[in-house]
Write a protein that holds these residues in place. Structure first.
Motif, PDB file in Angstrom:
ATOM      1  N   VAL A 112      34.420 -23.892  22.541  1.00 49.54           N
ATOM      2  CA  VAL A 112      32.492 -23.994  21.936  1.00 49.54           C
ATOM      3  C   VAL A 112      33.460 -24.373  20.186  1.00 49.54           C
ATOM      4  O   VAL A 112      34.585 -23.719  20.065  1.00 49.54           O
ATOM      5  CB  VAL A 112      31.950 -22.996  21.203  1.00 49.54           C
ATOM      6  N   VAL A 146      31.539 -24.812  16.433  1.00 45.10           N
ATOM      7  CA  VAL A 146      30.237 -25.164  15.421  1.00 45.10           C
ATOM      8  C   VAL A 146      31.136 -24.216  14.362  1.00 45.10           C
ATOM      9  O   VAL A 146      31.821 -23.441  13.780  1.00 45.10           O
ATOM     10  CB  VAL A 146      29.377 -24.118  16.030  1.00 45.10           C
ATOM     11  N   LEU A 166      21.133 -19.233  17.966  1.00 44.44           N
ATOM     12  CA  LEU A 166      21.953 -19.343  19.056  1.00 44.44           C
ATOM     13  C   LEU A 166      20.690 -18.823  20.222  1.00 44.44           C
ATOM     14  O   LEU A 166      20.391 -18.014  20.278  1.00 44.44           O
ATOM     15  CB  LEU A 166      23.680 -18.582  19.385  1.00 44.44           C
ATOM     16  N   LYS A 201      25.110 -17.338  24.368  1.00 41.18           N
ATOM     17  CA  LYS A 201      25.090 -17.302  23.260  1.00 41.18           C
ATOM     18  C   LYS A 201      26.132 -15.651  22.389  1.00 41.18           C
ATOM     19  O   LYS A 201      26.486 -15.406  21.830  1.00 41.18           O
ATOM     20  CB  LYS A 201      23.247 -16.871  22.831  1.00 41.18           C
ATOM     21  N   VAL A 256      21.623 -23.641  17.866  1.00 43.73           N
ATOM     22  CA  VAL A 256      22.236 -24.305  18.915  1.00 43.73           C
ATOM     23  C   VAL A 256      22.198 -23.469  19.916  1.00 43.73           C
ATOM     24  O   VAL A 256      21.900 -23.207  20.327  1.00 43.73           O
ATOM     25  CB  VAL A 256      23.912 -23.449  18.917  1.00 43.73           C
ATOM     26  N   LEU A 308      22.996 -23.206  23.888  1.00 41.41           N
ATOM     27  CA  LEU A 308      24.283 -22.803  25.301  1.00 41.41           C
ATOM     28  C   LEU A 308      23.460 -22.786  26.356  1.00 41.41           C
ATOM     29  O   LEU A 308      22.992 -22.403  26.653  1.00 41.41           O
ATOM     30  CB  LEU A 308      25.319 -21.976  24.376  1.00 41.41           C
ATOM     31  N   ILE A 336      28.179 -26.085  24.538  1.00 41.09           N
ATOM     32  CA  ILE A 336      26.793 -26.603  23.597  1.00 41.09           C
ATOM     33  C   ILE A 336      26.428 -27.604  24.258  1.00 41.09           C
ATOM     34  O   ILE A 336      27.056 -28.843  24.193  1.00 41.09           O
ATOM     35  CB  ILE A 336      27.355 -26.651  21.814  1.00 41.09           C
ATOM     36  N   GLU A 390      23.505 -28.718  22.939  1.00 44.14           N
ATOM     37  CA  GLU A 390      22.244 -29.654  21.626  1.00 44.14           C
ATOM     38  C   GLU A 390      22.206 -28.456  20.488  1.00 44.14           C
ATOM     39  O   GLU A 390      22.636 -27.098  20.856  1.00 44.14           O
ATOM     40  CB  GLU A 390      21.227 -30.038  22.282  1.00 44.14           C
ATOM     41  N   LYS A 391      22.548 -29.295  19.223  1.00 40.32           N
ATOM     42  CA  LYS A 391      22.162 -28.434  18.023  1.00 40.32           C
ATOM     43  C   LYS A 391      21.817 -29.597  17.206  1.00 40.32           C
ATOM     44  O   LYS A 391      22.134 -30.637  16.853  1.00 40.32           O
ATOM     45  CB  LYS A 391      23.707 -27.815  17.757  1.00 40.32           C
ATOM     46  N   THR A 430      17.652 -28.790  27.120  1.00 42.38           N
ATOM     47  CA  THR A 430      17.353 -28.191  26.336  1.00 42.38           C
ATOM     48  C   THR A 430      15.370 -28.021  26.519  1.00 42.38           C
ATOM     49  O   THR A 430      14.901 -27.253  26.320  1.00 42.38           O
ATOM     50  CB  THR A 430      17.368 -28.817  24.987  1.00 42.38           C
TER      51      THR A 430
END
Length: 257
Positions: free
Chosen positions: A20, A22, A32, A40, A213, A215, A220, A222-223, A238
């Motif tokens: 991960v 970020v 998260l 998360k 973010v 998870l 990840i 999508e963020k 998502t």
């Protein structure tokens, strides 16, 4: 401000976090989110090293630590980085034999060696900030869950950390008491407090977070900006998860996304 690079975390043969990476900007609020077991809370706890990453790099401000499989990081280095953070737990974790103000003072006196009166003054100011000054001398057992969590937030802020970490801060509360905590965290966010929170509370995440973010299974998915991820997520995984959160919020009479 906070940089996590290629963070892996194993519990035995179970790989919970899978490389991960970020970056979290100073003065921002990042949520998260993800399904239970998605990683998360583990990622959040890797930031302040309550969980030691198996490999990767953690940076908070000017403090950077690298981790390698089988390697050992000196305790003093872990403590130095951990002191950059304040932690708010799901179940409050107040000392039952200390009053509200004594809970907030405890770390200042025992860890940072502040004089008692200086610590008391700081604690009283923080209790006022979270709307709990009238309960300064109350025992935790006499406080509601929302009140206990607000005292816990004051305690986490006491040493002036660079980042406030919140691990499911509203999940142990019913919606009405949770709103008290959402309001306090919203106030802190408006004042520019850097926050990272692991949460499944859509009301909390959508109201306070600028970045989200998502998870799942330790990666990840999508963020991006909260408005985009909650309003028009790119990935199907998502979209399904956000739809589930919205259904849960509607059942609880929660806020809008």
């Amino acid at each position: 401000m906070i940089g996590l690079t290629n963070i892996e975390k194993r519990f035995g043969d179970n790989l919970v976090l899978k490389g991960v990476t970020v970056t979290i900007a100073e003065g921002s609020v990042t949520a998260l989110v993800g399904p239970s077991g998605g990683g998360k809370s583990t990622l959040l706890r890797c930031i302040n090293l309550l969980e030691i990453p198996t490999s990767g790099t953690v940076r908070i401000g000017d403090e950077t630590l690298e981790f390698h499989p089988g390697g050992k990081v000196p305790a003093r280095d872990i403590q130095r980085l951990r002191l950059q953070t304040g932690m708010v737990f799901q179940n409050f974790q107040l000392f039952p034999h200390r009053t509200a103000i004594e809970n907030v003072m405890e770390g200042l006196v025992t860890v940072l060696k502040w004089p008692t009166e200086r610590a008391r003054e700081r604690a009283r100011a923080l209790l006022e900030k979270v709307g709990m000054e009238h309960k300064a001398d109350a025992w935790p057992a006499t406080l509601s869950g929302g009140q206990q969590q607000r005292v816990a937030i004051a305690r986490a802020l006491a040493p002036s950390p660079k980042v406030l970490l919140c691990d499911e801060p509203t999940s142990a509360l019913d919606p009405e008491l949770a709103q008290e905590v959402v309001d306090v965290l919203g106030k802190l966010a408006s004042e520019g407090t850097t926050m990272v929170m692991a949460t499944h509370d859509l009301r909390l995440a959508s109201k306070i977070a600028q970045e989200v973010v998502f998870l799942d299974a330790g990666v990840i998915v999508e963020k991006g900006p909260a408005a985009v991820l909650f309003g028009n997520p790119e990935h199907q995984r998502t979209k399904r998860f956000i739809a589930t959160l919205k259904q849960e919020a509607e059942k609880e009479g929660g806020g809008e996304a």
